[in-house]
Design an enzyme around this catalytic site. Sequence first.
Site, PDB file in Angstrom:
ATOM      1  CE  LYS A   1       2.478   4.329 -10.785  1.00 22.43           C
ATOM      2  NZ  LYS A   1       1.861   5.624 -10.932  1.00 22.43           N
ATOM      3  CB  CYS A   2      10.326   3.329  -6.048  1.00 21.18           C
ATOM      4  SG  CYS A   2      11.500   3.094  -4.707  1.00 21.18           S
ATOM      5  N   GLY A   3       9.026   4.710  -3.422  1.00 15.12           N
ATOM      6  CA  GLY A   3       9.118   5.838  -2.505  1.00 15.12           C
ATOM      7  C   GLY A   3      10.331   6.716  -2.770  1.00 15.12           C
TER       8      GLY A   3
ATOM      9  CB  ALA B   1       9.677   7.752  -7.700  1.00 13.46           C
TER      10      ALA B   1
END
Length: 167
Positions: free
Chosen positions: A34-36, A38
């Site tokens: 869910k990281c930017g 990703a």
Amino acid sequence: MSVFDFTVKTSRGEAKPLADYRGQVLLIVNTATKCGFAPQFRELQQLHEKYKDQGLTVLGFPCNQFREQEPVKDSEMQETCQINFGATFPLLGKIDVNGQNADPLYRYLKKEAPGFFGSSIKWNFTKFLVDAEGRVVKRYSPATKPLKFEAHIQKLLAGAKKGTPTG
């Protein structure tokens, strides 16, 4: 001491000696779905596909320490990353990379290659490049896209084939 002296946990909770990768170049990354950052899963997968037969192994270590951006359970991690990002490289058990409960591997990686602002991991997708002898040769920031350092990977792979260090 080298990276190959450590044992980590798989997503199934089984012990996985990194000595199993001796002789291979490793790209070790703390990941989060869910990281930017990703979308970097795709570039990591490109490197994995292009160089796995030449001796590169990408190892993903899911981490939920940064704004809880890794909610996926270990048992679902490989499938989730394959479906969402096409990632087939090994994703190991979820770990802490900072703090009192930091995984011993990450304590070692940070000691061997401190970051620009100190040894702590600042965010997901911090990348460590390890040569075929298990030496940490370079640390890359989360913002550095994996394909940006493909030439360095090629150089390490060429050195591994010849049996010479190329850090």
